[in-house]
Design a protein around this motif. Sequence first.
Motif, PDB file in Angstrom:
ATOM      1  N   ASN A   1       8.427  -7.022 -50.038  1.00 26.37           N
ATOM      2  CA  ASN A   1       8.319  -7.733 -51.187  1.00 26.37           C
ATOM      3  C   ASN A   1       8.462  -7.101 -52.677  1.00 26.37           C
ATOM      4  O   ASN A   1       8.346  -5.667 -52.659  1.00 26.37           O
ATOM      5  CB  ASN A   1       7.102  -8.837 -51.416  1.00 26.37           C
ATOM      6  CG  ASN A   1       7.296 -10.162 -51.816  1.00 26.37           C
ATOM      7  OD1 ASN A   1       8.268 -10.272 -52.622  1.00 26.37           O
ATOM      8  ND2 ASN A   1       6.825 -11.142 -51.522  1.00 26.37           N
ATOM      9  N   THR A   2       9.167  -7.797 -53.671  1.00 33.02           N
ATOM     10  CA  THR A   2       9.155  -7.048 -54.840  1.00 33.02           C
ATOM     11  C   THR A   2       7.835  -7.866 -55.786  1.00 33.02           C
ATOM     12  O   THR A   2       7.698  -7.243 -56.995  1.00 33.02           O
ATOM     13  CB  THR A   2      10.253  -7.696 -55.707  1.00 33.02           C
ATOM     14  OG1 THR A   2      10.589  -9.098 -55.446  1.00 33.02           O
ATOM     15  CG2 THR A   2      11.591  -7.229 -54.812  1.00 33.02           C
ATOM     16  N   ALA A   3       7.150  -8.485 -55.347  1.00 32.39           N
ATOM     17  CA  ALA A   3       5.931  -9.022 -55.895  1.00 32.39           C
ATOM     18  C   ALA A   3       4.594  -8.492 -55.384  1.00 32.39           C
ATOM     19  O   ALA A   3       4.496  -8.796 -54.216  1.00 32.39           O
ATOM     20  CB  ALA A   3       5.878 -10.749 -55.914  1.00 32.39           C
ATOM     21  N   ARG A   4       3.889  -7.991 -56.124  1.00 30.50           N
ATOM     22  CA  ARG A   4       2.544  -7.359 -55.655  1.00 30.50           C
ATOM     23  C   ARG A   4       1.394  -8.326 -55.241  1.00 30.50           C
ATOM     24  O   ARG A   4       0.917  -8.185 -54.462  1.00 30.50           O
ATOM     25  CB  ARG A   4       2.068  -6.522 -56.681  1.00 30.50           C
ATOM     26  CG  ARG A   4       0.849  -5.915 -56.280  1.00 30.50           C
ATOM     27  CD  ARG A   4       0.040  -4.852 -57.490  1.00 30.50           C
ATOM     28  NE  ARG A   4       0.988  -3.706 -57.710  1.00 30.50           N
ATOM     29  CZ  ARG A   4       1.884  -3.476 -58.801  1.00 30.50           C
ATOM     30  NH1 ARG A   4       2.199  -4.475 -59.791  1.00 30.50           N
ATOM     31  NH2 ARG A   4       2.459  -2.512 -58.718  1.00 30.50           N
ATOM     32  N   THR A   5       1.518  -9.604 -56.072  1.00 29.83           N
ATOM     33  CA  THR A   5       0.572 -10.539 -55.571  1.00 29.83           C
ATOM     34  C   THR A   5       0.840 -11.293 -54.228  1.00 29.83           C
ATOM     35  O   THR A   5      -0.158 -11.515 -53.720  1.00 29.83           O
ATOM     36  CB  THR A   5       0.665 -11.540 -56.967  1.00 29.83           C
ATOM     37  OG1 THR A   5       1.874 -12.122 -56.981  1.00 29.83           O
ATOM     38  CG2 THR A   5      -0.017 -11.015 -58.173  1.00 29.83           C
ATOM     39  N   ASP A   6       1.928 -11.482 -54.071  1.00 27.66           N
ATOM     40  CA  ASP A   6       2.270 -11.965 -52.756  1.00 27.66           C
ATOM     41  C   ASP A   6       2.007 -11.079 -51.576  1.00 27.66           C
ATOM     42  O   ASP A   6       1.417 -11.644 -50.656  1.00 27.66           O
ATOM     43  CB  ASP A   6       3.881 -12.247 -52.663  1.00 27.66           C
ATOM     44  CG  ASP A   6       4.348 -13.577 -53.593  1.00 27.66           C
ATOM     45  OD1 ASP A   6       3.516 -14.221 -53.950  1.00 27.66           O
ATOM     46  OD2 ASP A   6       5.728 -13.485 -53.789  1.00 27.66           O
ATOM     47  N   LEU A   7       2.053  -9.727 -51.819  1.00 27.50           N
ATOM     48  CA  LEU A   7       1.564  -8.783 -50.638  1.00 27.50           C
ATOM     49  C   LEU A   7      -0.014  -8.877 -50.644  1.00 27.50           C
ATOM     50  O   LEU A   7      -0.513  -8.732 -49.542  1.00 27.50           O
ATOM     51  CB  LEU A   7       2.202  -7.357 -51.009  1.00 27.50           C
ATOM     52  CG  LEU A   7       3.723  -7.283 -50.700  1.00 27.50           C
ATOM     53  CD1 LEU A   7       4.060  -5.678 -51.018  1.00 27.50           C
ATOM     54  CD2 LEU A   7       3.953  -7.571 -49.289  1.00 27.50           C
ATOM     55  N   MET A   8      -0.512  -8.910 -51.729  1.00 23.61           N
ATOM     56  CA  MET A   8      -2.072  -8.837 -51.759  1.00 23.61           C
ATOM     57  C   MET A   8      -2.655 -10.060 -51.107  1.00 23.61           C
ATOM     58  O   MET A   8      -3.683 -10.269 -50.739  1.00 23.61           O
ATOM     59  CB  MET A   8      -2.616  -8.799 -53.412  1.00 23.61           C
ATOM     60  CG  MET A   8      -2.083  -7.434 -53.763  1.00 23.61           C
ATOM     61  SD  MET A   8      -2.942  -5.932 -53.070  1.00 23.61           S
ATOM     62  CE  MET A   8      -4.797  -6.300 -53.393  1.00 23.61           C
ATOM     63  N   GLY A   9      -1.946 -11.071 -51.109  1.00 18.89           N
ATOM     64  CA  GLY A   9      -2.502 -12.509 -50.766  1.00 18.89           C
ATOM     65  C   GLY A   9      -2.636 -12.493 -48.938  1.00 18.89           C
ATOM     66  O   GLY A   9      -2.932 -13.586 -48.547  1.00 18.89           O
TER      67      GLY A   9
END
Length: 393
Positions: A37-45
């Motif tokens: 992913n390019t979005a850190r928050t999506d991976l953290m979720g």
Amino acid sequence: MKVFFIGFGQAGGKIVDRFIEFDKRTNGNSFRAIAVNTARTDLMGLQHLDFEDRVLIGQTTVKGHGVGTDNDTGAQITFDEIDIIMNAIDRKGIGDTEAFIIVSGLGGGTGSGGSPVLARHLKKIYKEPVYVLGILPAPEEGRLYSYNAARSLATLVKEADNVILFDNSAWKNEGESIKGAFDRLNDEIVRRFGLLFRAGEIGQLGIGEMVVDSSEIINTLRGGGISSVGYAISEVINTPPVEKDRGFFDRIIGRKQVEERRPEDKLLGEDKTSRILSLVRRAMLGRLTLPCEYTTTSRARVLVAGPPDELDRKGIEKAKSWVEENIAGVEVRGGDYPAQSRFVAAVVLLASIADAPRVTNLLEIAKETKATSERIDEENVLKLDESIEPLFE
């Protein structure tokens, strides 16, 4: 079937996270996966993928905040940083992997743009087939999402060995928001494909009489194009109760699914041959992952799973013949998968479909959106007096 999943983008990452949860819960050890992913928050979720299997790309470009539904940027970042993704796959190890499956929402930016790029590179490096499980956006998600999906899909059918579609609009309940339906839709995806990919394993009840193996799935999907999956399940009455969490298949469908079985879904008095045929017909004629004209299908794969005593060989053969009579092609493969359960399920894979109205509509929306966007860009530009001298050239 030993599968290596790559969840690309927000939707793809969440679905692959569910596949890993499913694999752990059923003690399968059949799936490997990473999320990109390019979005850190999506991976953290994500909840079930190990942190070392979560790959953040585009940090220098978008600073970990995603590409904002811009799939051109998603594609460019993936081209620029493909080595990061390939290194993550190598680090995880492909081992006895038999197929790669890229999972992505086709309406967004990262997965929509990056999936075709990744598919091309995987096919260059590995001999295993590369499939894409693509999620089509519902029309109410906006014309931009439809435009993104059309561009991504048109590219994927050229780069991947096959694209299996799941249409959100066909599965969303009336009055239900897409956001509110996400969990339920993801469960539907994992239920169908989890059973399809896990079939053929040797469990406590051994293997089926009509053995299913990964080569049959690969041969069914070898023609490329777009595919869809049907599914139906019925309860077998007058059978001994199955202990809680004892049956693999019962763990697939989940307790809530069991409690919501309708009385008419139970397999009643007819003979086992008719039961199997009826179940396969329901799977193919019911709600497919992608609504389509099934008579234009080139190849099909029929799988029936459940208690060994209910897996009637003659019924499966008749079901295969019925499917063959109703599709354009003549290649119909079939088999059974014995599982401890009080349910019998049928999964029908319809491969290389020639007519899918939803896809045709999506392409039309994309063309209209592009034309409208170009017209607005030309008409809505604020024009300044050219006689005024600029500060510099």
